[in-house]
Design a protein around this motif. Structure first.
Motif, PDB file in Angstrom:
ATOM      1  N   ARG A  25      40.377  -3.737  27.221  1.00 51.58           N
ATOM      2  CA  ARG A  25      40.799  -4.312  28.493  1.00 51.58           C
ATOM      3  C   ARG A  25      41.565  -3.279  29.295  1.00 51.58           C
ATOM      4  NH1 ARG A  25      38.664  -8.422  30.834  1.00 51.58           N
ATOM      5  NH2 ARG A  25      38.518  -9.344  28.762  1.00 51.58           N
ATOM      6  N   LEU A  26      41.067  -2.947  30.472  1.00 53.99           N
ATOM      7  CA  LEU A  26      41.783  -2.017  31.326  1.00 53.99           C
ATOM      8  C   LEU A  26      43.056  -2.683  31.845  1.00 53.99           C
ATOM      9  CD1 LEU A  26      38.960  -0.489  33.537  1.00 53.99           C
ATOM     10  CD2 LEU A  26      39.990   0.476  31.490  1.00 53.99           C
ATOM     11  N   PRO A  27      44.165  -1.949  31.900  1.00 54.79           N
ATOM     12  CA  PRO A  27      45.408  -2.543  32.400  1.00 54.79           C
ATOM     13  C   PRO A  27      45.241  -3.067  33.825  1.00 54.79           C
ATOM     14  CG  PRO A  27      45.812  -0.420  31.364  1.00 54.79           C
ATOM     15  CD  PRO A  27      44.327  -0.571  31.481  1.00 54.79           C
ATOM     16  N   GLU A  28      45.668  -4.303  34.049  1.00 55.94           N
ATOM     17  CA  GLU A  28      45.687  -4.937  35.365  1.00 55.94           C
ATOM     18  C   GLU A  28      44.301  -5.043  36.000  1.00 55.94           C
ATOM     19  OE1 GLU A  28      50.090  -3.110  36.412  1.00 55.94           O
ATOM     20  OE2 GLU A  28      48.664  -3.503  38.013  1.00 55.94           O
ATOM     21  N   GLN A  29      43.251  -4.949  35.213  1.00 56.48           N
ATOM     22  CA  GLN A  29      41.917  -5.088  35.759  1.00 56.48           C
ATOM     23  C   GLN A  29      41.037  -5.867  34.804  1.00 56.48           C
ATOM     24  OE1 GLN A  29      41.457  -0.704  36.677  1.00 56.48           O
ATOM     25  NE2 GLN A  29      40.367  -1.600  38.373  1.00 56.48           N
ATOM     26  N   ARG A  30      40.015  -6.471  35.367  1.00 58.92           N
ATOM     27  CA  ARG A  30      39.042  -7.155  34.532  1.00 58.92           C
ATOM     28  C   ARG A  30      37.950  -6.161  34.167  1.00 58.92           C
ATOM     29  NH1 ARG A  30      38.238 -12.619  38.212  1.00 58.92           N
ATOM     30  NH2 ARG A  30      40.445 -13.131  38.440  1.00 58.92           N
ATOM     31  N   GLY A  31      38.252  -5.266  33.296  1.00 60.73           N
ATOM     32  CA  GLY A  31      37.292  -4.225  32.968  1.00 60.73           C
ATOM     33  C   GLY A  31      37.233  -3.943  31.489  1.00 60.73           C
ATOM     34  N   GLU A  32      36.141  -3.361  31.069  1.00 63.75           N
ATOM     35  CA  GLU A  32      35.957  -3.027  29.665  1.00 63.75           C
ATOM     36  C   GLU A  32      35.312  -1.653  29.554  1.00 63.75           C
ATOM     37  OE1 GLU A  32      34.282  -6.833  27.508  1.00 63.75           O
ATOM     38  OE2 GLU A  32      33.625  -6.762  29.597  1.00 63.75           O
ATOM     39  N   LEU A  33      35.701  -0.924  28.522  1.00 59.94           N
ATOM     40  CA  LEU A  33      35.020   0.311  28.162  1.00 59.94           C
ATOM     41  C   LEU A  33      34.076  -0.018  27.017  1.00 59.94           C
ATOM     42  CD1 LEU A  33      34.715   3.430  28.370  1.00 59.94           C
ATOM     43  CD2 LEU A  33      36.498   3.568  26.625  1.00 59.94           C
ATOM     44  N   LEU A  34      32.788   0.252  27.211  1.00 64.58           N
ATOM     45  CA  LEU A  34      31.766  -0.124  26.246  1.00 64.58           C
ATOM     46  C   LEU A  34      30.903   1.079  25.893  1.00 64.58           C
ATOM     47  CD1 LEU A  34      30.786  -3.438  28.035  1.00 64.58           C
ATOM     48  CD2 LEU A  34      32.073  -3.271  25.909  1.00 64.58           C
ATOM     49  N   ALA A  35      30.251   1.011  24.740  1.00 63.70           N
ATOM     50  CA  ALA A  35      29.392   2.096  24.278  1.00 63.70           C
ATOM     51  C   ALA A  35      27.959   1.600  24.135  1.00 63.70           C
ATOM     52  CB  ALA A  35      29.892   2.634  22.940  1.00 63.70           C
ATOM     53  N   ARG A  36      27.002   2.511  24.315  1.00 61.66           N
ATOM     54  CA  ARG A  36      25.596   2.198  24.119  1.00 61.66           C
ATOM     55  C   ARG A  36      24.886   3.438  23.588  1.00 61.66           C
ATOM     56  NH1 ARG A  36      26.067   3.914  29.321  1.00 61.66           N
ATOM     57  NH2 ARG A  36      24.302   5.069  30.200  1.00 61.66           N
ATOM     58  N   ARG A  37      23.688   3.263  23.081  1.00 61.42           N
ATOM     59  CA  ARG A  37      22.872   4.377  22.615  1.00 61.42           C
ATOM     60  C   ARG A  37      21.597   4.435  23.453  1.00 61.42           C
ATOM     61  NH1 ARG A  37      22.162   7.753  18.270  1.00 61.42           N
ATOM     62  NH2 ARG A  37      24.069   6.943  17.315  1.00 61.42           N
ATOM     63  N   GLU A  38      21.306   5.613  23.994  1.00 60.44           N
ATOM     64  CA  GLU A  38      20.074   5.833  24.758  1.00 60.44           C
ATOM     65  C   GLU A  38      19.415   7.113  24.273  1.00 60.44           C
ATOM     66  OE1 GLU A  38      20.616   5.895  28.961  1.00 60.44           O
ATOM     67  OE2 GLU A  38      21.310   3.820  29.074  1.00 60.44           O
ATOM     68  N   GLU A  39      18.201   6.979  23.755  1.00 62.41           N
ATOM     69  CA  GLU A  39      17.415   8.124  23.315  1.00 62.41           C
ATOM     70  C   GLU A  39      18.219   9.036  22.382  1.00 62.41           C
ATOM     71  OE1 GLU A  39      15.802  10.062  26.721  1.00 62.41           O
ATOM     72  OE2 GLU A  39      14.582   8.326  27.306  1.00 62.41           O
ATOM     73  N   GLY A  40      18.887   8.414  21.431  1.00 64.70           N
ATOM     74  CA  GLY A  40      19.638   9.167  20.443  1.00 64.70           C
ATOM     75  C   GLY A  40      21.011   9.637  20.869  1.00 64.70           C
ATOM     76  N   ARG A  41      21.395   9.358  22.125  1.00 66.96           N
ATOM     77  CA  ARG A  41      22.708   9.776  22.614  1.00 66.96           C
ATOM     78  C   ARG A  41      23.657   8.589  22.657  1.00 66.96           C
ATOM     79  NH1 ARG A  41      19.422  12.653  26.512  1.00 66.96           N
ATOM     80  NH2 ARG A  41      19.712  14.914  26.376  1.00 66.96           N
ATOM     81  N   GLU A  42      24.911   8.869  22.349  1.00 63.08           N
ATOM     82  CA  GLU A  42      25.960   7.861  22.495  1.00 63.08           C
ATOM     83  C   GLU A  42      26.614   8.053  23.865  1.00 63.08           C
ATOM     84  OE1 GLU A  42      26.502   5.439  20.582  1.00 63.08           O
ATOM     85  OE2 GLU A  42      25.485   6.002  18.720  1.00 63.08           O
ATOM     86  N   LEU A  43      26.570   7.024  24.690  1.00 71.69           N
ATOM     87  CA  LEU A  43      27.110   7.066  26.043  1.00 71.69           C
ATOM     88  C   LEU A  43      28.031   5.870  26.249  1.00 71.69           C
ATOM     89  CD1 LEU A  43      23.737   7.884  27.849  1.00 71.69           C
ATOM     90  CD2 LEU A  43      25.607   9.503  27.426  1.00 71.69           C
ATOM     91  N   HIS A  44      28.858   5.967  27.286  1.00 72.87           N
ATOM     92  CA  HIS A  44      29.824   4.901  27.568  1.00 72.87           C
ATOM     93  C   HIS A  44      29.682   4.422  29.002  1.00 72.87           C
ATOM     94  CE1 HIS A  44      31.583   6.700  23.958  1.00 72.87           C
ATOM     95  NE2 HIS A  44      32.181   5.544  23.779  1.00 72.87           N
ATOM     96  N   HIS A  45      30.182   3.243  29.242  1.00 75.12           N
ATOM     97  CA  HIS A  45      30.234   2.700  30.591  1.00 75.12           C
ATOM     98  C   HIS A  45      31.430   1.772  30.726  1.00 75.12           C
ATOM     99  CE1 HIS A  45      27.404   0.278  28.138  1.00 75.12           C
ATOM    100  NE2 HIS A  45      27.962  -0.772  28.717  1.00 75.12           N
ATOM    101  N   LEU A  46      31.910   1.680  31.957  1.00 74.88           N
ATOM    102  CA  LEU A  46      32.998   0.772  32.308  1.00 74.88           C
ATOM    103  C   LEU A  46      32.422  -0.423  33.054  1.00 74.88           C
ATOM    104  CD1 LEU A  46      35.560   3.405  33.593  1.00 74.88           C
ATOM    105  CD2 LEU A  46      35.944   1.902  31.636  1.00 74.88           C
ATOM    106  N   VAL A  47      32.902  -1.613  32.718  1.00 72.78           N
ATOM    107  CA  VAL A  47      32.428  -2.835  33.362  1.00 72.78           C
ATOM    108  C   VAL A  47      33.616  -3.635  33.870  1.00 72.78           C
ATOM    109  CG1 VAL A  47      31.226  -5.030  33.049  1.00 72.78           C
ATOM    110  CG2 VAL A  47      30.359  -2.979  31.913  1.00 72.78           C
ATOM    111  N   TRP A  48      33.559  -4.025  35.131  1.00 72.02           N
ATOM    112  CA  TRP A  48      34.512  -4.968  35.710  1.00 72.02           C
ATOM    113  C   TRP A  48      33.790  -6.299  35.864  1.00 72.02           C
ATOM    114  CZ3 TRP A  48      34.436   0.102  36.463  1.00 72.02           C
ATOM    115  CH2 TRP A  48      35.647   0.799  36.524  1.00 72.02           C
ATOM    116  N   ARG A  49      34.225  -7.304  35.133  1.00 70.76           N
ATOM    117  CA  ARG A  49      33.618  -8.636  35.218  1.00 70.76           C
ATOM    118  C   ARG A  49      34.448  -9.451  36.216  1.00 70.76           C
ATOM    119  NH1 ARG A  49      30.110  -8.913  30.650  1.00 70.76           N
ATOM    120  NH2 ARG A  49      30.623  -7.292  29.113  1.00 70.76           N
ATOM    121  N   LEU A  50      34.161  -9.271  37.470  1.00 72.00           N
ATOM    122  CA  LEU A  50      34.966  -9.889  38.524  1.00 72.00           C
ATOM    123  C   LEU A  50      34.782 -11.392  38.565  1.00 72.00           C
ATOM    124  CD1 LEU A  50      34.198  -7.311  41.373  1.00 72.00           C
ATOM    125  CD2 LEU A  50      36.231  -7.381  39.910  1.00 72.00           C
ATOM    126  N   GLY A  51      33.559 -11.845  38.368  1.00 72.48           N
ATOM    127  CA  GLY A  51      33.271 -13.260  38.494  1.00 72.48           C
ATOM    128  C   GLY A  51      33.038 -13.640  39.947  1.00 72.48           C
TER     129      GLY A  51
END
Length: 242
Positions: A25-51
């Protein structure tokens, strides 16, 4: 920190997470740091679930412009990004995260786990800084009609108050000014990268309270807070690359 009667607080940054699915959970924000795998690489993304009930003004690859947005996605991609359909790629990542409704999606080759966050009196700014390809906006070289490779300073700002359409556009301009100021304060001879993007999210105006705050320039109440938060976040991210 910024001297004066108002301060922008640089919130703790995050670096070097182990490669596995994470939800932070990002401080004071509706966000998440998440991980995924694409073509053998580990990558990350940030998501804000505003609603529902939020509007976003952005230059995002997916869902850019002004309008209702339920989420924001800032996705890391490999350097030398090969795909020619970034909007579809972002939509695929959003679908995998079960993000529904309209959203805004950005991408970057920067290390997303090294994001920087700063807050000022209700305004929160998050920056991912990829400064390997940088320069001045007004350059001698001709612009390219095609998509530019991602490198990118991406900025996502959330405000607690509604803004008019004009103020949303003004907020993007203010965030850009603050970004340039931060890059210069970091000792970098540039105004940004060719692929920088900005998202400003604010609650949608309520029919009961009117159209929203009319101004978001750097000397307005909310624009000044936004500018300080963006400046602090970008300065933090830029200095850690120096």
């Amino acid at each position: 920190m910024i001297d004066g009667s108002h301060t922008a607080t640089v919130l703790p940054h995050h670096r070097g997470y182990p490669i596995r699915p994470v939800s932070i959970r990002l401080p004071e924000q509706r966000g998440e740091l998440l991980a995924r795998r694409e073509e053998g690489r580990e990558l990350h993304h940030l998501v804000w679930r505003l609603g529902p009930g939020w509007r976003v003004c952005s230059s995002a690859v997916l869902g850019g412009g002004i309008g209702p947005r339920d989420w924001i996605l800032n996705a890391q991609v490999p350097g030398g990004y090969p795909r020619m359909d970034p909007d579809r790629h972002l939509a695929e990542i959003a679908e995998a995260e079960r993000l529904s409704g309209p959203g805004a999606g950005l991408m970057t080759a920067a290390d997303v786990t090294a994001y920087a966050v700063a807050a000022d009196q209700g305004v929160t700014a998050t920056a991912t800084c990829g400064l390997g390809v940088r320069g001045w906006a007004a350059a001698v070289a001709e612009g390219s009609a095609g998509p530019q490779p991602p490198g990118t300073v991406n900025i996502v700002v959330t405000l607690p108050v509604a803004l008019t359409d004009a103020a949303l556009v003004n907020a993007v301009a203010t965030a850009t000014e603050a970004k340039v100021q931060a890059l210069l304060d970091a000792g970098l001879d540039c105004s940004g990268t060719p692929t920088d993007s900005v998202c400003v999210a604010a609650p949608a105006p309520s029919p009961d309270t009117g159209a929203g705050e009319p101004f978001a320039g750097p000397r307005s109440r909310w624009g000044a807070r936004l500018a300080r938060a963006v400046h602090a976040a970008v300065l933090d991210g830029a200095l850690r690359q120096s």
